[in-house]
Write an enzyme that holds these catalytic residues in place. Structure first.
Site, short mmCIF file in Angstrom:
data_model
loop_
_atom_site.label_atom_id
_atom_site.label_comp_id
_atom_site.label_asym_id
_atom_site.label_seq_id
_atom_site.Cartn_x
_atom_site.Cartn_y
_atom_site.Cartn_z
N CYS B 35 -9.32 16.18 -4.71
CA CYS B 35 -9.90 14.84 -4.47
C CYS B 35 -11.46 15.34 -4.25
CB CYS B 35 -9.19 14.09 -3.18
SG CYS B 35 -7.60 14.03 -3.53
N ASP B 440 4.97 -3.53 24.73
CA ASP B 440 4.75 -4.99 24.25
C ASP B 440 5.74 -5.26 23.12
OD1 ASP B 440 2.93 -7.29 23.97
OD2 ASP B 440 2.21 -6.30 22.42
N ASP B 624 -0.53 -3.30 21.89
CA ASP B 624 -1.61 -3.57 21.03
C ASP B 624 -2.57 -4.52 21.33
OD1 ASP B 624 0.22 -5.34 20.35
OD2 ASP B 624 -0.64 -5.41 18.22
#
Lengths: 62, 730
Positions: B35, B440, B624
């Site tokens: 790459c 959460d 989050d």
């Protein structure tokens, strides 16, 4: 024992040379990418350069 | 794609000189040497580009080009043509300071290594000479030469420790650097005095070697933090959030969010994600704040209302004045809570500092006792002092200085391979102590984007047509639908009606996709609403075929397995969510979690954590949303998915990548093993002292013994730390 008059400065100078080489490599950013250099060895980029005519084969490092 | 082409990246370009420009680009998908080579060669072949250099460790490419021939956007386009998405990247001032700090540490390390090597050269000669036939004159010469090297080297390389020890003393506290500094200074001072008295032993080598080993520990610590910061910055750039800036003359430009400044005005079209915090100047719309607050109900927003990055504008275009962009100030309440929570957290004392607090008084008391003991035994005071100082030198926490950073960096590397980015080194300690986990719901247990809930209800041919049509819409629900349906080949000539939907003429019939009114599907949607409460709906009509797609929150695929794994490890698990009771209860039931609280505000999240703390629980908070940020900062330790709001990422100790929750379990396992190794290392340091201190007290610790003891203990500790690399078989 007089030999240490030569050996001690020589040892110190070699030490300084090593330190200077380290500081040089640090300042030229050779420690910025520690992974890339290892991979770059494997790339065949240098083989892609057009070959010089056989009469004047030189071992140019580009 | 067409959006990305228009990005104005002038804010990221550095002008190097006449016509020369340079830009750093974070690149998605650099995985192997191939790459990197493809990118470098592909870019370098472009006329106008003079240098393209990939930094493999950082996954960034630095490009230099001729401004007369190319614009910045064309460089990005060229990169896309080669097959890589690139995002312009600007390193902040903090990165620059960080880079300078680590370069300084490396320079100190280099100087210390030079000093240690050369002094050792002289010391070894003296040691072997003492055993054979060295003359006192030669020994003095060697000692003076050692002093000549050691004093400047220590003055330069020891600065990181001296500065930190002085800072600690000024705050009337003691850290590990205080005994270190004391040891170094005393060792050097005593050695100079000894040399002047033509003594047999000098400790210049011990002092410099100590600095050398301790600097390695310091550097490892620094490297870990730098790497985590670099990776987090890349992740932020790869999110490629853009904003449409309205210039003074009324024209617009699409900019990366990082280039938008407070005071700028941005335009947010209906269906677009708001990428900045700000105040509404004009327009009247509804805002979906679910990703920020966890509430699924839409909030009205008119001129003067505050809006936050990460929310979605629903029906009408809004003009917003930016109050703070990526740095993220927000809801005053959240901000105030966050500050409080952060100060509360800083009361936690690191393992290393706790060790130092026990260690320093013990060592100093032992040295003092040695001095008094030898005086009482009738030794002259100068000799007693020398023995006392040897005790200080030999107990100097060489292994202790490496014990924790060496484990931290190996554990952080292992965590990184499991998809967890550590933002704090000490998070490993705290993560290992956690016994309660609070999740959460929105975006953490569930996936951050909406998922398709009713695949059984819609026939396949309708799915295909709807998916192709959905691809042409910029509305987040339509995009989620297109993603869920795996659609390809969008239709040509699709017309988007802002706030309503998209339509296209296909085979002589009008096909529509969008809201209930737009597709004349009111009754079908009403029916679906009863079946999927809390979901959002997209209607589709093709002639007489009508279909409704229900989209909503879906659990992360491995969430039940992760909860099960955590329970089997004996964790107490709770869910705290800002969402309504019904939605939270169904998720909790599905996961088999009995403890949950719904409709929780940021403040009550913190008070719940406080209650848990008073019960003696050490809490890991996983969340989050912006509403989680104070709780993330208040919890004993915290993690965020990488999709989290910027502020929450800043408050969390670790980020995990990808769509799975699995990294949470792996992080806990790795942290526990790392913590075990740290404790082992500290015990080893204690054991070392048990052997070395009696020798020193007895006056038998020569510089040779000190050198052997120091280097071997440092090696053992480092090798033990490498065991954190071994991953569990699971």
């Amino acid at each position: 024992m007089n030999v240490i008059v030569i050996l001690l400065p020589l040892a110190l100078m070699l030490g300084f040379a090593g330190l200077a080489a380290f500081l040089w490599s640090l300042n030229t950013g050779q420690f910025d990418d520690l992974e890339g250099a290892g991979w770059r060895v494997l790339s065949d980029d240098d083989l892609q350069t057009p070959r010089p005519p056989p009469a004047s084969v030189t071992n140019e490092v580009s | 794609m067409s959006m990305a082409n228009a990005i104005d990246c002038s804010a990221f370009i550095r002008h190097l000189g006449p016509g020369r420009a340079s830009m750093d680009i974070a690149v998605d998908g650099i995985r192997c040497a191939g790459c990197a080579t493809a990118i470098e060669r592909g870019l370098a072949n472009e006329p106008g580009i003079s240098i393209a250099r990939v930094n493999f460790a950082l996954k960034r490419v630095t490009v230099e080009w001729d401004e007369a021939k190319l614009a910045g956007a064309q460089v990005l386009q060229r990169l896309r043509d080669i097959g890589y998405q690139g995002y312009p990247f600007a390193s902040g001032a903090a990165d620059g300071n960080e880079a300078r700090a680590s370069a300084h540490l490396l320079r100190c390390l280099g100087v210390a290594a030079f000093g240690a090597m050369n002094i050792m050269l002289l010391s070894v000669s003296v040691w072997s000479g003492n055993a054979s036939d060295i003359t006192p004159e030669t020994r003095d010469l060697f000692h003076w030469l050692s002093a000549l090297i050691a004093l400047p080297v220590a003055a330069y390389s020891g600065r990181p420790f001296f500065d930190s020890a002085l800072a600690a003393l000024r705050n009337r506290s003691v850290n590990m650097d205080v005994p270190i500094t004391l040891g170094i200074v005393l060792a050097l001072g005593m050695s100079v005095v000894q040399t002047m008295q033509h003594a047999e032993h000098a400790y210049f080598d011990s002092a410099v070697m100590l600095i050398f080993f301790l600097l390695i520990g310091r550097l490892l610590d620094q490297m870990m933090r730098k790497r985590a910061r670099d990776m987090a910055a890349n992740v932020a750039a790869l999110r490629a959030e853009t904003a449409t800036l309205i210039r003074g003359d009324g024209t617009t430009a699409v900019l990366p969010v990082r280039a938008v400044n407070p005071g700028d005005r941005v335009l947010v079209m209906p269906g677009e994600k708001i990428s900045v915090d700000g105040r509404v100047i004009s327009g009247r719309s509804h805002i979906d704040q679910s990703l920020v607050t966890g509430e699924t109900a839409h909030m009205p927003a008119a001129a003067g209302a505050r809006v936050y990055g990460g929310t979605v504008n629903i029906d009408v275009a809004l003009t917003i004045e930016v109050t703070a962009s990526h740095e993220g100030t927000l809801l005053d309440e959240v901000e105030a809570l966050l500050t409080q929570a952060t100060t509360a957290r800083s009361k936690y004392v690191l393992l290393a500092d706790r060790a130092a607090r026990l260690y320093a008084p013990f060592v100093h008391a032992t040295a003092l006792a040695t001095f008094i003991g030898w005086m009482l035994a009738g030794e002259p005071w100068a000799h007693a002092l020398i023995i006392a100082i040897t005790v200080l030198i030999i107990t100097c926490p060489c292994a202790l200085g490496l014990a924790i950073p060496a484990v931290q960096i190996t554990a952080a590397g292992t965590l990184f391979r499991s998809g967890v980015l550590l933002r704090n080194g000490d998070a490993i300690e705290r993560l290992a102590q956690a016994d309660t986990i609070v999740f959460d719901k929105t975006g953490t247990l569930t996936l951050p984007q909406a998922e398709w809930l009713n695949p059984g209800d819609v026939p396949a041919h309708i799915c295909e047509a709807a998916g192709r049509l959905a691809m042409s819409s910029r509305h987040p629900l339509a995009q989620a639908l297109a993603h869920a349906l795996n659609s390809r080949n969008p239709y040509d000539n699709v017309e988007e009606v802002p706030g309503s939907g998209v339509r296209v003429m296909h085979d002589g019939m009008e096909m529509t996709l969008g809201g209930a009114e737009f597709c004349a599907a009111n009754d079908v949607i009403a029916q679906a609403q009863r079946q999927y409460p809390g979901a959002s709906f997209v209607a589709f009509r093709n002639g007489n075929d009508v279909a409704v797609f229900a989209l909503g929150q879906k659990l992360r695929a491995d969430a039940p397995a992760v909860i099960e794994a955590l329970k089997s490890r004996g964790f107490r698990i709770e869910i705290l969510s800002g969402d309504c009771d019904k939605a939270v209860a169904s998720i909790a039931r599905e996961l088999g979690v009995t403890g949950y609280l719904s409709s929780v505000t940021p403040a009550s999240k913190i008070s719940r954590l406080e209650t848990l703390r008073q019960q003696g629980c050490k809490t890991l908070m996983v969340g989050d949303g912006l509403n989680d940020a104070p709780a993330l900062a208040a919890a004993h330790v915290s993690m965020s998915p990488v999709s989290a709001a910027h502020l929450s990422q800043t408050a969390a100790d670790a980020l995990f990548l990808g769509e799975n929750l699995g990294p949470v379990v792996e992080a806990i396992d790795i942290a526990r093993r790392g913590h075990r190794l740290m404790i082992q290392n500290l015990w080893f340091a204690v054991l070392y002292n048990f052997v070395a201190v009696p020798l020193a007290i007895a006056g038998l610790a020569t510089p040779l013994i000190a050198a052997i003891a120091m280097s071997s203990s440092s090696m053992v500790v480092t090798l033990n730390a490498l065991r954190a690399r071994i991953r569990s078989a699971a």
